[in-house]
Design a protein around this motif. Structure first.
Motif, PDB file in Angstrom:
ATOM      1  N   PHE A 189       0.808  -1.213   0.000  1.00 26.31           N
ATOM      2  CA  PHE A 189       0.000   0.000   0.000  1.00 26.31           C
ATOM      3  C   PHE A 189       0.847   1.271   0.000  1.00 26.31           C
ATOM      4  O   PHE A 189       0.719   2.111  -0.885  1.00 26.31           O
ATOM      5  CB  PHE A 189      -0.982   0.005   1.179  1.00 26.31           C
ATOM      6  CG  PHE A 189      -1.773   1.275   1.245  1.00 26.31           C
ATOM      7  CD1 PHE A 189      -2.796   1.505   0.348  1.00 26.31           C
ATOM      8  CD2 PHE A 189      -1.477   2.255   2.181  1.00 26.31           C
ATOM      9  CE1 PHE A 189      -3.515   2.696   0.379  1.00 26.31           C
ATOM     10  CE2 PHE A 189      -2.191   3.439   2.231  1.00 26.31           C
ATOM     11  CZ  PHE A 189      -3.211   3.650   1.321  1.00 26.31           C
ATOM     12  N   LEU A 190       1.710   1.440   1.001  1.00 29.73           N
ATOM     13  CA  LEU A 190       2.505   2.663   1.086  1.00 29.73           C
ATOM     14  C   LEU A 190       3.401   2.830  -0.142  1.00 29.73           C
ATOM     15  O   LEU A 190       3.490   3.923  -0.704  1.00 29.73           O
ATOM     16  CB  LEU A 190       3.354   2.691   2.358  1.00 29.73           C
ATOM     17  CG  LEU A 190       2.606   2.909   3.673  1.00 29.73           C
ATOM     18  CD1 LEU A 190       3.566   2.810   4.851  1.00 29.73           C
ATOM     19  CD2 LEU A 190       1.887   4.243   3.687  1.00 29.73           C
ATOM     20  N   ALA A 191       4.042   1.756  -0.548  1.00 29.72           N
ATOM     21  CA  ALA A 191       4.947   1.838  -1.705  1.00 29.72           C
ATOM     22  C   ALA A 191       4.198   2.297  -2.955  1.00 29.72           C
ATOM     23  O   ALA A 191       4.669   3.194  -3.671  1.00 29.72           O
ATOM     24  CB  ALA A 191       5.617   0.486  -1.935  1.00 29.72           C
ATOM     25  N   ARG A 192       3.053   1.706  -3.222  1.00 33.91           N
ATOM     26  CA  ARG A 192       2.293   2.070  -4.422  1.00 33.91           C
ATOM     27  C   ARG A 192       1.695   3.465  -4.322  1.00 33.91           C
ATOM     28  O   ARG A 192       1.701   4.218  -5.293  1.00 33.91           O
ATOM     29  CB  ARG A 192       1.195   1.042  -4.678  1.00 33.91           C
ATOM     30  CG  ARG A 192       1.752  -0.295  -5.124  1.00 33.91           C
ATOM     31  CD  ARG A 192       0.671  -1.304  -5.360  1.00 33.91           C
ATOM     32  NE  ARG A 192       1.244  -2.590  -5.719  1.00 33.91           N
ATOM     33  CZ  ARG A 192       0.568  -3.711  -5.800  1.00 33.91           C
ATOM     34  NH1 ARG A 192      -0.734  -3.716  -5.570  1.00 33.91           N
ATOM     35  NH2 ARG A 192       1.156  -4.838  -6.132  1.00 33.91           N
ATOM     36  N   MET A 193       1.179   3.796  -3.158  1.00 32.88           N
ATOM     37  CA  MET A 193       0.557   5.116  -2.994  1.00 32.88           C
ATOM     38  C   MET A 193       1.585   6.236  -3.117  1.00 32.88           C
ATOM     39  O   MET A 193       1.294   7.287  -3.684  1.00 32.88           O
ATOM     40  CB  MET A 193      -0.176   5.198  -1.652  1.00 32.88           C
ATOM     41  CG  MET A 193      -1.453   4.401  -1.604  1.00 32.88           C
ATOM     42  SD  MET A 193      -2.722   5.012  -2.736  1.00 32.88           S
ATOM     43  CE  MET A 193      -3.110   6.576  -1.985  1.00 32.88           C
ATOM     44  N   LYS A 194       2.776   6.026  -2.592  1.00 33.31           N
ATOM     45  CA  LYS A 194       3.820   7.050  -2.708  1.00 33.31           C
ATOM     46  C   LYS A 194       4.146   7.320  -4.182  1.00 33.31           C
ATOM     47  O   LYS A 194       4.317   8.469  -4.574  1.00 33.31           O
ATOM     48  CB  LYS A 194       5.069   6.636  -1.932  1.00 33.31           C
ATOM     49  CG  LYS A 194       4.905   6.758  -0.437  1.00 33.31           C
ATOM     50  CD  LYS A 194       6.145   6.298   0.295  1.00 33.31           C
ATOM     51  CE  LYS A 194       5.963   6.406   1.795  1.00 33.31           C
ATOM     52  NZ  LYS A 194       7.147   5.969   2.547  1.00 33.31           N
ATOM     53  N   VAL A 195       4.198   6.277  -4.986  1.00 34.87           N
ATOM     54  CA  VAL A 195       4.465   6.450  -6.417  1.00 34.87           C
ATOM     55  C   VAL A 195       3.320   7.219  -7.071  1.00 34.87           C
ATOM     56  O   VAL A 195       3.553   8.147  -7.848  1.00 34.87           O
ATOM     57  CB  VAL A 195       4.685   5.077  -7.101  1.00 34.87           C
ATOM     58  CG1 VAL A 195       4.708   5.221  -8.620  1.00 34.87           C
ATOM     59  CG2 VAL A 195       5.974   4.437  -6.602  1.00 34.87           C
ATOM     60  N   LEU A 196       2.089   6.845  -6.762  1.00 28.52           N
ATOM     61  CA  LEU A 196       0.942   7.542  -7.349  1.00 28.52           C
ATOM     62  C   LEU A 196       0.952   9.025  -6.998  1.00 28.52           C
ATOM     63  O   LEU A 196       0.715   9.878  -7.858  1.00 28.52           O
ATOM     64  CB  LEU A 196      -0.373   6.906  -6.879  1.00 28.52           C
ATOM     65  CG  LEU A 196      -0.665   5.486  -7.360  1.00 28.52           C
ATOM     66  CD1 LEU A 196      -1.962   4.978  -6.749  1.00 28.52           C
ATOM     67  CD2 LEU A 196      -0.704   5.409  -8.873  1.00 28.52           C
ATOM     68  N   VAL A 197       1.235   9.329  -5.740  1.00 26.61           N
ATOM     69  CA  VAL A 197       1.253  10.730  -5.298  1.00 26.61           C
ATOM     70  C   VAL A 197       2.398  11.486  -5.970  1.00 26.61           C
ATOM     71  O   VAL A 197       2.200  12.586  -6.498  1.00 26.61           O
ATOM     72  CB  VAL A 197       1.353  10.818  -3.759  1.00 26.61           C
ATOM     73  CG1 VAL A 197       1.663  12.232  -3.303  1.00 26.61           C
ATOM     74  CG2 VAL A 197       0.048  10.326  -3.117  1.00 26.61           C
ATOM     75  N   GLU A 198       3.588  10.897  -5.966  1.00 26.50           N
ATOM     76  CA  GLU A 198       4.753  11.576  -6.538  1.00 26.50           C
ATOM     77  C   GLU A 198       4.586  11.850  -8.031  1.00 26.50           C
ATOM     78  O   GLU A 198       5.026  12.879  -8.533  1.00 26.50           O
ATOM     79  CB  GLU A 198       6.016  10.742  -6.304  1.00 26.50           C
ATOM     80  CG  GLU A 198       6.468  10.756  -4.860  1.00 26.50           C
ATOM     81  CD  GLU A 198       7.585   9.762  -4.572  1.00 26.50           C
ATOM     82  OE1 GLU A 198       8.088   9.105  -5.518  1.00 26.50           O
ATOM     83  OE2 GLU A 198       7.934   9.623  -3.394  1.00 26.50           O
ATOM     84  N   LEU A 199       3.929  10.926  -8.739  1.00 29.85           N
ATOM     85  CA  LEU A 199       3.762  11.085 -10.185  1.00 29.85           C
ATOM     86  C   LEU A 199       2.437  11.740 -10.558  1.00 29.85           C
ATOM     87  O   LEU A 199       2.124  11.857 -11.737  1.00 29.85           O
ATOM     88  CB  LEU A 199       3.894   9.721 -10.875  1.00 29.85           C
ATOM     89  CG  LEU A 199       5.252   9.025 -10.704  1.00 29.85           C
ATOM     90  CD1 LEU A 199       5.244   7.666 -11.377  1.00 29.85           C
ATOM     91  CD2 LEU A 199       6.380   9.890 -11.227  1.00 29.85           C
ATOM     92  N   ASP A 200       1.680  12.126  -9.527  1.00 27.58           N
ATOM     93  CA  ASP A 200       0.394  12.790  -9.739  1.00 27.58           C
ATOM     94  C   ASP A 200      -0.557  11.932 -10.578  1.00 27.58           C
ATOM     95  O   ASP A 200      -1.274  12.428 -11.439  1.00 27.58           O
ATOM     96  CB  ASP A 200       0.594  14.167 -10.382  1.00 27.58           C
ATOM     97  CG  ASP A 200      -0.623  15.063 -10.212  1.00 27.58           C
ATOM     98  OD1 ASP A 200      -1.436  14.806  -9.301  1.00 27.58           O
ATOM     99  OD2 ASP A 200      -0.773  16.013 -10.999  1.00 27.58           O
ATOM    100  N   HIS A 201      -0.542  10.628 -10.324  1.00 29.37           N
ATOM    101  CA  HIS A 201      -1.440   9.696 -10.997  1.00 29.37           C
ATOM    102  C   HIS A 201      -2.758   9.625 -10.242  1.00 29.37           C
ATOM    103  O   HIS A 201      -2.823   9.968  -9.054  1.00 29.37           O
ATOM    104  CB  HIS A 201      -0.815   8.303 -11.076  1.00 29.37           C
ATOM    105  CG  HIS A 201       0.267   8.190 -12.096  1.00 29.37           C
ATOM    106  ND1 HIS A 201       0.034   8.188 -13.450  1.00 29.37           N
ATOM    107  CD2 HIS A 201       1.609   8.072 -11.951  1.00 29.37           C
ATOM    108  CE1 HIS A 201       1.174   8.068 -14.102  1.00 29.37           C
ATOM    109  NE2 HIS A 201       2.161   8.005 -13.207  1.00 29.37           N
TER     110      HIS A 201
END
Length: 112
Positions: free
Chosen positions: A59-71
């Motif tokens: 969860f945290l790993a995937r969500m951090k990527v989504l937030v950082e890439l504005d997905h």
């Protein structure tokens, strides 16, 4: 789009608080689970990971990527009930703050 930007900021802050709480609970793992364990198709990877491992490594790993890439963020979330089940019987206050943060994340993602 200020609303989306504000939501992303709130989600990012909540992710940091979830990580901090996992660390405070001494539930933060230093070692990555096996690749097979991370490939589970079951909800919360219940067949291969402990709930706190799922939070950290999926969860945290995937969500951090989504937030950082504005997905786009997920629009459905139900982590708090799973956390309540995970911490049931482990002491009255065990996981209470983590559950509160997960309830907030559930609301943020579902738009409630």
């Amino acid at each position: 789009m200020a609303n989306q930007s504000q939501k992303l900021n709130e989600v990012a802050e909540c992710l940091l608080r979830i990580e901090a709480e996992l660390r405070r609970l001494d539930a933060w793992a230093e070692e990555l689970p096996s690749e097979e364990a991370l490939q589970s198709t079951q909800p919360f990877a219940v067949d291969t990971l402990d709930f706190t491992q799922w939070l950290q490594f999926i969860f945290l790993a995937r969500m951090k990527v989504l937030v950082e890439l504005d997905h786009p963020l997920p629009t459905v979330s139900g982590m708090a009930p799973m956390a309540e089940e995970h911490f049931r019987g482990r002491g009255a206050d065990m996981g209470k703050l983590l559950i509160r943060e997960l309830e907030l994340m559930d609301r943020l993602l579902s738009g409630a």
